[in-house]
Design a protein around this motif. Structure first.
Motif, PDB file in Angstrom:
ATOM      1  N   TRP A  27       0.797  -1.208   0.000  1.00 38.05           N
ATOM      2  CA  TRP A  27       0.000   0.000   0.000  1.00 38.05           C
ATOM      3  C   TRP A  27       0.840   1.272   0.000  1.00 38.05           C
ATOM      4  CZ3 TRP A  27      -5.220   0.685  -0.462  1.00 38.05           C
ATOM      5  CH2 TRP A  27      -5.935  -0.515  -0.607  1.00 38.05           C
ATOM      6  N   LEU A  28       2.090   1.138   0.339  1.00 37.68           N
ATOM      7  CA  LEU A  28       2.918   2.335   0.360  1.00 37.68           C
ATOM      8  C   LEU A  28       3.248   2.814  -1.044  1.00 37.68           C
ATOM      9  CD1 LEU A  28       5.197   1.424   3.377  1.00 37.68           C
ATOM     10  CD2 LEU A  28       3.029   2.641   3.309  1.00 37.68           C
ATOM     11  N   ARG A  50      -5.061   5.756  14.822  1.00 33.48           N
ATOM     12  CA  ARG A  50      -4.555   4.395  14.650  1.00 33.48           C
ATOM     13  C   ARG A  50      -3.668   4.315  13.427  1.00 33.48           C
ATOM     14  NH1 ARG A  50      -9.224   2.543  17.745  1.00 33.48           N
ATOM     15  NH2 ARG A  50      -8.134   1.589  19.476  1.00 33.48           N
ATOM     16  N   VAL A  51      -4.101   4.930  12.328  1.00 33.96           N
ATOM     17  CA  VAL A  51      -3.264   4.833  11.124  1.00 33.96           C
ATOM     18  C   VAL A  51      -1.947   5.558  11.367  1.00 33.96           C
ATOM     19  CG1 VAL A  51      -5.272   4.652   9.609  1.00 33.96           C
ATOM     20  CG2 VAL A  51      -4.180   6.853   9.892  1.00 33.96           C
ATOM     21  N   HIS A  52      -2.007   6.457  12.301  1.00 31.85           N
ATOM     22  CA  HIS A  52      -0.837   7.188  12.742  1.00 31.85           C
ATOM     23  C   HIS A  52       0.270   6.259  13.227  1.00 31.85           C
ATOM     24  CE1 HIS A  52       0.628  11.096  13.837  1.00 31.85           C
ATOM     25  NE2 HIS A  52       0.877  10.734  15.058  1.00 31.85           N
ATOM     26  N   ASN A  53      -0.117   5.138  13.760  1.00 32.01           N
ATOM     27  CA  ASN A  53       0.839   4.228  14.391  1.00 32.01           C
ATOM     28  C   ASN A  53       1.194   3.035  13.529  1.00 32.01           C
ATOM     29  OD1 ASN A  53       0.930   5.741  16.740  1.00 32.01           O
ATOM     30  ND2 ASN A  53      -0.867   4.734  17.581  1.00 32.01           N
ATOM     31  N   VAL A  54       0.764   3.045  12.284  1.00 36.34           N
ATOM     32  CA  VAL A  54       0.979   1.860  11.460  1.00 36.34           C
ATOM     33  C   VAL A  54       2.411   1.790  10.936  1.00 36.34           C
ATOM     34  CG1 VAL A  54       0.350   0.833   9.235  1.00 36.34           C
ATOM     35  CG2 VAL A  54      -1.426   1.532  10.835  1.00 36.34           C
ATOM     36  N   CYS A  55       2.885   2.869  10.382  1.00 33.88           N
ATOM     37  CA  CYS A  55       4.257   2.883   9.867  1.00 33.88           C
ATOM     38  C   CYS A  55       4.661   4.345   9.656  1.00 33.88           C
ATOM     39  CB  CYS A  55       4.373   2.126   8.547  1.00 33.88           C
ATOM     40  SG  CYS A  55       3.464   2.902   7.198  1.00 33.88           S
ATOM     41  N   LYS A  56       5.921   4.536   9.343  1.00 32.64           N
ATOM     42  CA  LYS A  56       6.438   5.909   9.247  1.00 32.64           C
ATOM     43  C   LYS A  56       5.741   6.721   8.161  1.00 32.64           C
ATOM     44  CE  LYS A  56      11.129   5.134  10.860  1.00 32.64           C
ATOM     45  NZ  LYS A  56      12.550   5.149  10.522  1.00 32.64           N
ATOM     46  N   THR A  57       5.536   6.091   7.034  1.00 32.73           N
ATOM     47  CA  THR A  57       4.923   6.813   5.915  1.00 32.73           C
ATOM     48  C   THR A  57       3.524   7.271   6.273  1.00 32.73           C
ATOM     49  OG1 THR A  57       6.155   5.411   4.400  1.00 32.73           O
ATOM     50  CG2 THR A  57       4.370   6.702   3.462  1.00 32.73           C
ATOM     51  N   TRP A  58       2.750   6.373   6.811  1.00 27.21           N
ATOM     52  CA  TRP A  58       1.381   6.724   7.159  1.00 27.21           C
ATOM     53  C   TRP A  58       1.367   7.739   8.282  1.00 27.21           C
ATOM     54  CZ3 TRP A  58      -2.975   2.551   6.784  1.00 27.21           C
ATOM     55  CH2 TRP A  58      -2.996   2.056   5.475  1.00 27.21           C
ATOM     56  N   ARG A  59       2.328   7.618   9.181  1.00 31.35           N
ATOM     57  CA  ARG A  59       2.398   8.591  10.276  1.00 31.35           C
ATOM     58  C   ARG A  59       2.567   9.990   9.713  1.00 31.35           C
ATOM     59  NH1 ARG A  59       4.623   8.925  16.038  1.00 31.35           N
ATOM     60  NH2 ARG A  59       2.753   7.658  16.024  1.00 31.35           N
TER      61      ARG A  59
END
Lengths: 323, 161
Positions: A27-28, A50-59
């Motif tokens: 998805w990245l 929550r999406v904030h904590n998924v990975c660096k990109t999403w953060r």
């Protein structure tokens, strides 16, 4: 108009995966604007965190101020006691970097939070405060001048008075919509035109006014009609002290395009409008409030006091695991 | 094949299939529209990269439904997350506004109310926070998400159904 039927071998998705899979695709790969567009459609602020904590990109993407122009922290459905809403709200306000234009706070609003809103959002256009028993007139009067661009104020079932209305009216010349809804009850019988007079005196540009459950009498209504000549819609549901027989009723019909009368249906109100008939005594601040008017009777009702969240025991179970 | 029938535009997908579509449908694809406008003479065949025939099938379905005023009946429920993602990429490439909104909403709906671990697992995203960052997140979020799963290991266990 009809396309050529594709060769059957090309349509199976497993084939296409073989063709496009040159390395791991995930998805990245989606461009930032696509991801932003997805995040913008997330219904609840907690999901955003929550999406904030998924990975660096999403953060990084989920911190985009664009996502926090409108902050809606209303409780649609069953309130979730595992979330510290006040902290989430605080953080959402910070992420908005001053670009917030619309905020909706239900139940957990406090004076501190309000001050934080005022310090962070000088361009605020819409403010809704519902069931925020932790808010005081003093705080509202202090912050009113920090919202010069306010176009809509919605104060629903809070412990605020005409003083707040007066302060907002005076400090917010762009105000077009005012909602000031109160708990509905018939007994004890109280009449008060304080709020109506405050509105009439300070909000001459008003186009839309909602005063569900207000205690005003015909005097208050008349003052509003005189003081707010541009009024297009007026919602007086559950204003039991208003009597529209005769000239006053006629004037309302003539002056106001969209009129809602004291006994009109309230199904579409997102707050409690059922009348406490007084059999439980005079203590209305028990205020058992069912936030979602459309929920069925099986819903437990939650009393809202301003310390409820900080005192509640938080469970360790993540409520969102069942899917 | 030749665009002498000027109502149809020929689009060639990445897997080599040619679709003849109405001009009106091609117009909803801003990328294609730009190619047509930039071409001097009649263009015979427009290649559309990253778009496969199964994507075109769905695009045509959506178009037919919207023309009939039934765009709400369009559903991508049967697509798994990877398929949805690829479709979204195709539609993004073609720059089709309405369908893009529909698909991003579909993804948002799939994300709604799901835990961090679930999102990672289901969407195939790796947690790339360093241990230090992770600790910081945990600390920062502990009081915002009491009981929320930050550790993927806990999630994976919880999600065994």
């Amino acid at each position: 108009m009809n396309p050529l039927p594709p060769p059957s071998s090309a349509t199976s998705s497993s084939n296409s995966k073989a063709v496009i899979d040159s390395g791991e695709r995930n998805w990245l790969d989606l461009p930032r604007d696509a991801i932003l567009s997805i995040f913008r459609k997330l219904d609840t602020i907690d999901t955003l965190f929550r999406v904030h904590n998924v990975c660096k990109t999403w953060r990084k993407i989920s911190e985009d101020p664009f996502l926090y122009r409108t902050i809606d922290m209303s409780n649609s459905g069953v309130p979730d006691y595992t979330l510290d809403l006040k902290t989430l709200c605080h953080r959402a306000i910070d992420y908005s970097c001053g670009h917030m234009i619309d905020i909706n706070i239900e139940s957990f609003g406090t004076d501190d939070l309000l001050h934080h809103v005022a310090d962070s959002a000088s361009h605020l256009r819409r403010l809704r405060l519902a069931s925020c028993w932790g808010l005081s007139d003093e705080a509202l009067c202090e912050v009113a001048e920090k919202f010069p661009h306010l176009e809509e104020i919605d104060i629903t079932i809070c412990n605020l008075s005409d003083r707040t209305l007066g302060a907002i009216g005076q400090c917010c010349p762009q105000l077009k919509t005012c909602k000031f809804n109160s708990e509905v009850y018939r007994l004890p019988h109280i009449e008060s035109n304080d709020e109506a007079f405050a509105i009439a005196k300070t909000m001459p540009e008003l186009r839309h006014l909602q005063l569900v459950g207000n205690k005003m009498t015909n005097d208050g209504l008349l003052a509003i009609l005189d003081g707010c000549p541009l009024l297009e819609s007026l919602d007086m549901r559950r204003c039991f002290n208003v009597n529209l027989v005769g000239n006053l009723g006629k004037r309302c019909q003539e002056q106001i395009k969209c009129l809602r009368l004291p006994c009109d249906a309230t199904d579409d109100c997102p707050f409690e409008t059922e009348c406490d008939d007084g059999s439980g005594g005079e203590d209305y601040s028990d205020g058992i409030l069912d936030i979602d008017m459309l929920s069925d009777d099986d819903y437990a009702v939650y009393p809202y006091g301003y310390d409820e969240f900080s005192d509640a025991e938080f469970s360790d179970d993540n409520p969102y695991d069942d899917f | 094949m030749a665009s002498s029938s000027s109502n149809l535009i020929s689009l060639k997908t990445s897997d080599g299939t040619v679709f003849k579509v109405e001009r009106a449908l091609a117009k909803t694809m801003k990328t294609v529209q730009a190619i047509i406008e930039e071409a001097d003479a009649n263009i015979y065949m427009i290649p559309i990269h990253n778009v496969f025939s199964h994507h075109m099938d769905m695009i045509i379905d959506y178009y037919k439904l919207s023309v009939a005023g039934k765009s709400k009946e369009f559903s991508v429920e049967k697509l798994d997350n990877d398929e949805l993602k690829d479709f979204l990429l195709a539609v993004h490439y073609l720059n089709m506004e309405d369908l893009f909104e529909v698909l991003t909403q579909a993804v948002a709906d799939r994300l709604e109310k799901k835990s961090v671990g679930y999102v990672r697992k289901y969407f195939g995203i790796e947690n790339d926070f360093t241990p230090e960052e992770y600790a910081a997140i945990r600390k920062k979020n502990d009081w915002a998400f009491k009981g929320d799963d930050i550790e993927p290991e806990e999630d994976e266990e919880k999600q065994e159904e």
